[in-house]
Write a protein that holds these residues in place. Structure first.
Motif, PDB file in Angstrom:
ATOM      1  N   GLU A 201       0.847  -1.187   0.000  1.00 50.49           N
ATOM      2  CA  GLU A 201       0.000   0.000   0.000  1.00 50.49           C
ATOM      3  C   GLU A 201       0.888   1.245   0.000  1.00 50.49           C
ATOM      4  O   GLU A 201       1.318   1.716   1.053  1.00 50.49           O
ATOM      5  N   ASP A 202       1.153   1.770  -1.170  1.00 47.74           N
ATOM      6  CA  ASP A 202       1.994   2.946  -1.334  1.00 47.74           C
ATOM      7  C   ASP A 202       1.158   4.045  -1.986  1.00 47.74           C
ATOM      8  O   ASP A 202       0.582   3.827  -3.056  1.00 47.74           O
ATOM      9  N   TYR A 203       1.101   5.228  -1.347  1.00 43.13           N
ATOM     10  CA  TYR A 203       0.291   6.312  -1.892  1.00 43.13           C
ATOM     11  C   TYR A 203       0.661   7.637  -1.227  1.00 43.13           C
ATOM     12  O   TYR A 203       1.227   7.662  -0.127  1.00 43.13           O
ATOM     13  N   ALA A 204       0.318   8.721  -1.899  1.00 42.04           N
ATOM     14  CA  ALA A 204       0.521  10.058  -1.336  1.00 42.04           C
ATOM     15  C   ALA A 204      -0.650  10.392  -0.431  1.00 42.04           C
ATOM     16  O   ALA A 204      -1.808  10.147  -0.781  1.00 42.04           O
ATOM     17  N   ILE A 205      -0.343  10.948   0.718  1.00 42.53           N
ATOM     18  CA  ILE A 205      -1.386  11.465   1.607  1.00 42.53           C
ATOM     19  C   ILE A 205      -1.732  12.889   1.173  1.00 42.53           C
ATOM     20  O   ILE A 205      -2.887  13.289   1.130  1.00 42.53           O
ATOM     21  N   ASN A 206      -0.722  13.655   0.840  1.00 44.71           N
ATOM     22  CA  ASN A 206      -0.856  14.989   0.253  1.00 44.71           C
ATOM     23  C   ASN A 206       0.439  15.292  -0.499  1.00 44.71           C
ATOM     24  O   ASN A 206       1.218  14.375  -0.756  1.00 44.71           O
ATOM     25  N   GLU A 207       0.690  16.565  -0.827  1.00 39.61           N
ATOM     26  CA  GLU A 207       1.870  16.890  -1.638  1.00 39.61           C
ATOM     27  C   GLU A 207       3.190  16.693  -0.903  1.00 39.61           C
ATOM     28  O   GLU A 207       4.251  16.664  -1.524  1.00 39.61           O
ATOM     29  N   ARG A 208       3.155  16.527   0.428  1.00 43.04           N
ATOM     30  CA  ARG A 208       4.390  16.339   1.189  1.00 43.04           C
ATOM     31  C   ARG A 208       4.479  14.995   1.905  1.00 43.04           C
ATOM     32  O   ARG A 208       5.563  14.504   2.164  1.00 43.04           O
ATOM     33  N   LEU A 209       3.353  14.401   2.270  1.00 44.29           N
ATOM     34  CA  LEU A 209       3.370  13.153   3.043  1.00 44.29           C
ATOM     35  C   LEU A 209       3.118  11.953   2.136  1.00 44.29           C
ATOM     36  O   LEU A 209       2.223  11.982   1.281  1.00 44.29           O
ATOM     37  N   PHE A 210       3.910  10.903   2.360  1.00 42.56           N
ATOM     38  CA  PHE A 210       3.796   9.701   1.518  1.00 42.56           C
ATOM     39  C   PHE A 210       3.749   8.463   2.398  1.00 42.56           C
ATOM     40  O   PHE A 210       4.602   8.279   3.265  1.00 42.56           O
ATOM     41  N   HIS A 211       2.749   7.609   2.185  1.00 39.83           N
ATOM     42  CA  HIS A 211       2.595   6.348   2.906  1.00 39.83           C
ATOM     43  C   HIS A 211       3.256   5.248   2.086  1.00 39.83           C
ATOM     44  O   HIS A 211       2.995   5.101   0.896  1.00 39.83           O
ATOM     45  N   TRP A 212       4.133   4.479   2.746  1.00 40.16           N
ATOM     46  CA  TRP A 212       4.894   3.438   2.043  1.00 40.16           C
ATOM     47  C   TRP A 212       5.007   2.205   2.933  1.00 40.16           C
ATOM     48  O   TRP A 212       5.205   2.312   4.142  1.00 40.16           O
ATOM     49  N   GLN A 213       4.863   1.013   2.336  1.00 43.85           N
ATOM     50  CA  GLN A 213       5.013  -0.230   3.077  1.00 43.85           C
ATOM     51  C   GLN A 213       6.315  -0.924   2.708  1.00 43.85           C
ATOM     52  O   GLN A 213       6.709  -0.959   1.540  1.00 43.85           O
TER      53      GLN A 213
ATOM     54  N   LYS B 139       0.766  17.274 -10.665  1.00 44.02           N
ATOM     55  CA  LYS B 139       0.264  16.183 -11.507  1.00 44.02           C
ATOM     56  C   LYS B 139       0.470  14.839 -10.821  1.00 44.02           C
ATOM     57  O   LYS B 139      -0.365  13.940 -10.907  1.00 44.02           O
ATOM     58  N   MET B 140       1.581  14.690 -10.118  1.00 42.22           N
ATOM     59  CA  MET B 140       1.902  13.429  -9.449  1.00 42.22           C
ATOM     60  C   MET B 140       1.006  13.215  -8.225  1.00 42.22           C
ATOM     61  O   MET B 140       0.645  12.084  -7.912  1.00 42.22           O
ATOM     62  N   VAL B 141       0.621  14.303  -7.542  1.00 45.15           N
ATOM     63  CA  VAL B 141      -0.232  14.175  -6.349  1.00 45.15           C
ATOM     64  C   VAL B 141      -1.562  13.519  -6.738  1.00 45.15           C
ATOM     65  O   VAL B 141      -2.043  12.614  -6.083  1.00 45.15           O
ATOM     66  N   ALA B 142      -2.155  14.003  -7.823  1.00 48.66           N
ATOM     67  CA  ALA B 142      -3.454  13.462  -8.264  1.00 48.66           C
ATOM     68  C   ALA B 142      -3.349  11.984  -8.604  1.00 48.66           C
ATOM     69  O   ALA B 142      -4.258  11.199  -8.352  1.00 48.66           O
ATOM     70  N   VAL B 143      -2.213  11.558  -9.141  1.00 48.32           N
ATOM     71  CA  VAL B 143      -1.992  10.158  -9.504  1.00 48.32           C
ATOM     72  C   VAL B 143      -1.694   9.318  -8.280  1.00 48.32           C
ATOM     73  O   VAL B 143      -2.152   8.191  -8.131  1.00 48.32           O
TER      74      VAL B 143
END
Length: 198
Positions: free
Chosen positions: A104-116, A188-192
């Motif tokens: 489960e890897d995803y952006a929380i917002n433009e600065r925070l990123f969740h990574w497993q 553009k990357m945040v939306a993706v």
């Protein structure tokens, strides 16, 4: 010669004016401006640019003219540079990834990123401790992210998001980490990368 050709084009007022118009249009429509990395060692990669795994590994000296060791993992630690790099594919398909690697890897917002992490990493491993305490030990965490493994039958490159700092973690085998990027992710990357956006 090339120089003579350029001089001839510039000597023609209509061509010169058209070139200026093209440059002004392109400048007004830049989608991003790349930034130099702040590594204390030589690395030719610029933040927010796109690179293949081969290019990244060559930039870190793992691949060179004499050797190109096999690399199949999504993470690589360079002990000499005290740098962990993560290769993250956001949208994983069952045919490309096994159930144990559908993290489960995803952006929380433009600065925070969740990574497993990989499924074998627990909180008490040396790897997890290096991630958690990277600032105190002088280690760097670096993220490379792409949306899909392949697009239009070609391997997708990764966007270099730069360095990230530890925020929090939870769980075991795999562990879930939240990282704070030092540079805002491109819009553009945040939306993706933010899977909550529909």
């Amino acid at each position: 010669s090339i120089e003579e050709g350029v001089q001839r084009v510039l000597s023609c007022e209509a061509f010169r004016a058209e070139l200026v118009d093209i440059f002004q249009y392109n400048l007004a429509h830049l989608r991003f401006v790349d930034k130099s990395n702040s590594f204390p060692y030589t690395c030719p990669l610029d933040i927010h640019c796109m690179y293949s795994i081969d290019q990244v590994l060559a930039a870190f000296g793992y691949w060179n003219a004499e050797q190109s060791p096999t690399f199949r993992e999504g993470v690589k630690y360079f002990a000499d540079e005290q740098t962990d790099i993560f290769f993250i594919t956001l949208n994983k398909s069952d045919k490309d990834f096994s159930p144990s690697t559908l993290y489960e890897d995803y952006a929380i917002n433009e600065r925070l990123f969740h990574w497993q992490t990989q499924s074998r990493v627990s909180e008490h491993t040396a790897t997890a401790q290096r991630y958690i305490h990277h600032r105190e030990t002088g280690n760097r965490i670096v993220l490379f992210v792409r949306e899909y493994k392949e697009e239009r039958s070609y391997t997708s490159p990764f966007v270099f998001l730069g360095e990230a700092d530890y925020v929090s973690h939870e769980g075991n085998k795999p562990m879930s980490f939240v990282w704070r990027l030092r540079e805002d992710m491109p819009a553009k990357m945040v939306a993706v990368a933010n899977k909550c956006i529909v």
